[in-house]
Design a protein around this motif. Structure first.
Motif, mmCIF file in Angstrom:
data_model
loop_
_atom_site.group_PDB
_atom_site.id
_atom_site.type_symbol
_atom_site.label_atom_id
_atom_site.label_comp_id
_atom_site.label_asym_id
_atom_site.label_seq_id
_atom_site.Cartn_x
_atom_site.Cartn_y
_atom_site.Cartn_z
ATOM 1 N N VAL A 15 46.990 41.651 35.403
ATOM 2 C CA VAL A 15 47.201 42.802 36.276
ATOM 3 C C VAL A 15 46.703 44.078 35.595
ATOM 4 O O VAL A 15 47.150 44.426 34.504
ATOM 5 N N GLY A 16 45.775 44.759 36.235
ATOM 6 C CA GLY A 16 45.254 46.003 35.705
ATOM 7 C C GLY A 16 45.463 47.153 36.666
ATOM 8 O O GLY A 16 45.963 46.971 37.781
ATOM 9 N N GLY A 17 45.055 48.337 36.247
ATOM 10 C CA GLY A 17 45.256 49.514 37.073
ATOM 11 C C GLY A 17 44.419 49.521 38.333
ATOM 12 O O GLY A 17 44.810 50.110 39.345
ATOM 13 N N THR A 18 43.242 48.871 38.304
ATOM 14 C CA THR A 18 42.361 48.877 39.472
ATOM 15 C C THR A 18 42.228 47.505 40.124
ATOM 16 O O THR A 18 41.926 47.424 41.315
ATOM 17 N N LYS A 19 42.425 46.424 39.367
ATOM 18 C CA LYS A 19 42.273 45.101 39.966
ATOM 19 C C LYS A 19 43.241 44.088 39.359
ATOM 20 O O LYS A 19 43.726 44.260 38.234
ATOM 21 N N ILE A 20 43.526 43.054 40.137
ATOM 22 C CA ILE A 20 44.310 41.912 39.685
ATOM 23 C C ILE A 20 43.339 40.742 39.574
ATOM 24 O O ILE A 20 42.790 40.276 40.578
ATOM 25 N N LYS A 33 37.821 32.014 38.591
ATOM 26 C CA LYS A 33 38.352 33.358 38.331
ATOM 27 C C LYS A 33 37.941 34.264 39.483
ATOM 28 O O LYS A 33 36.775 34.279 39.892
ATOM 29 N N ARG A 34 38.921 35.001 40.016
ATOM 30 C CA ARG A 34 38.691 35.882 41.144
ATOM 31 C C ARG A 34 39.465 37.184 40.909
ATOM 32 O O ARG A 34 40.214 37.301 39.943
ATOM 33 N N SER A 35 39.309 38.126 41.819
ATOM 34 C CA SER A 35 40.057 39.370 41.697
ATOM 35 C C SER A 35 40.263 40.017 43.053
ATOM 36 O O SER A 35 39.501 39.776 43.991
ATOM 37 N N VAL A 36 41.309 40.826 43.121
ATOM 38 C CA VAL A 36 41.597 41.651 44.291
ATOM 39 C C VAL A 36 41.994 43.033 43.794
ATOM 40 O O VAL A 36 42.435 43.181 42.643
ATOM 41 N N PRO A 37 41.855 44.078 44.615
ATOM 42 C CA PRO A 37 42.269 45.419 44.180
ATOM 43 C C PRO A 37 43.780 45.480 43.939
ATOM 44 O O PRO A 37 44.566 44.822 44.628
ATOM 45 N N THR A 38 44.181 46.276 42.966
ATOM 46 C CA THR A 38 45.602 46.483 42.702
ATOM 47 C C THR A 38 46.166 47.479 43.717
ATOM 48 O O THR A 38 45.653 48.596 43.839
ATOM 49 N N SER A 45 54.650 46.248 46.203
ATOM 50 C CA SER A 45 53.362 45.876 46.782
ATOM 51 C C SER A 45 52.503 45.112 45.773
ATOM 52 O O SER A 45 51.770 44.183 46.144
ATOM 53 N N VAL A 46 52.601 45.477 44.500
ATOM 54 C CA VAL A 46 51.834 44.776 43.468
ATOM 55 C C VAL A 46 52.340 43.348 43.296
ATOM 56 O O VAL A 46 51.556 42.389 43.244
#
Length: 300
Positions: A15-20, A33-38, A45-46
């Protein structure tokens, strides 16, 4: 020292400030490996977003055994709650393990993101053959993790390895932790960009000041080399105090290449002053380290 790898399937969430970022680790292999916006609407919500990506992966990999989650910032003493994550909106006193364990109905393991990356590099990356290692990530801030004999060392209060918050320049700039002169306040990518912006009188990025330094611009060299001297000094102090077998440098700034590694090595050797040889390597797992480390933590 090669560590035994369990041939099981676990999920990792970074979990990061801009993306998960999230993925699946089976044995030693990161299958996806994938990502979505945080989300920016608070910690509920996170966590709900984390639950959605975990459920997505569970549908595809029904043999998964547990989920590990890496989050920036300090955790409570038993690694069940996040005290605060400075770069994630509304992330304070978050009961992450209790909330997600109930929502998902399975084992959830929480780990600090730098410690998760340290575990990944020690288990599958640059320090795989080492018996002990210290991982340092240099990016927006400076974080680190200590791994001894294949296990993350957290200390009595769970905050061992917070090298970014040790005092490097008493009375210097204030870091996010409210510590004046902390290492990350004088040597992080953010600190270098700040100093370059002031020195050149125009907004500059960390990459730009490194490019100028490597081209021989004396002003840029002073900024970059000053920061890398602080990092080398901190590594020398840790070497004399803890005596790990290896240091691993990761994070976005480490991608600069040999210029950074050679400079930090030179300063570390200068300040260790014959106490012990300092072995420094560049991280091997790159941006995958957080997800891999979280998935490895789930096997603990």
């Amino acid at each position: 020292m090669t560590h035994p790898i369990h041939p099981i399937t676990t999920l990792g969430v970074d979990v990061g400030g801009t993306k998960i970022a999230y993925g699946v680790l089976r044995g030693e292999t990161l299958l996806t490996k994938r990502s979505v916006p945080t989300p920016r609407e608070g910690w509920h919500s996170v966590l709900d977003a984390i639950a959605r990506v975990v459920e997505e992966l569970r549908a595809e990999f029904p043999d998964e055994a547990a989920v590990g989650i890496g989050v920036p910032g300090p955790l409570n003493h038993d690694n069940t709650e996040v005290k605060f994550a400075p770069n994630i909106y509304g992330f304070q006193n978050v009961p992450l393990v209790a909330y997600l364990s109930e929502k998902l109905g399975q084992k959830v393991v929480l780990e600090n993101d730098a410690k998760a990356a340290a575990l990944a590099e020690d288990t599958l990356g640059a320090a795989r053959e080492a018996s002990s290692s210290v991982y340092i990530t240099i990016s927006t801030g400076i974080g680190s993790g200590i791994v001894l004999n294949g296990k993350v060392w957290r200390g009595f209060n769970g905050v061992a390895g917070e090298i970014g918050h040790i005092v490097a320049l008493p009375g210097g700039p204030v870091a996010g932790s409210n510590v004046a002169g902390a290492l990350e306040a004088v040597a992080s990518g953010t600190a270098m960009a700040r100093d370059a912006t002031f020195a050149f009188g125009t907004p500059m990025t960390t990459a730009e000041v490194f490019d100028l330094a490597q081209l021989g611009d004396t002003k840029a060299e002073k900024i970059v080399q000053g920061a890398l001297r602080y990092i080398g000094m901190a590594i020398a102090d840790v070497q004399k105090f803890l005596d790990p077998e290896m240091f691993v440098l990761g994070g976005g700034v480490s991608e600069v290449g040999p210029y950074l590694l050679e400079s930090v090595q030179r300063y570390a050797d200068e300040y260790v002053s014959g106490f012990a040889q300092v072995q420094i390597r560049k991280a091997l797992l790159g941006t995958d380290a957080g997800v891999i480390g979280a998935a490895l933590a789930a096997r603990s």
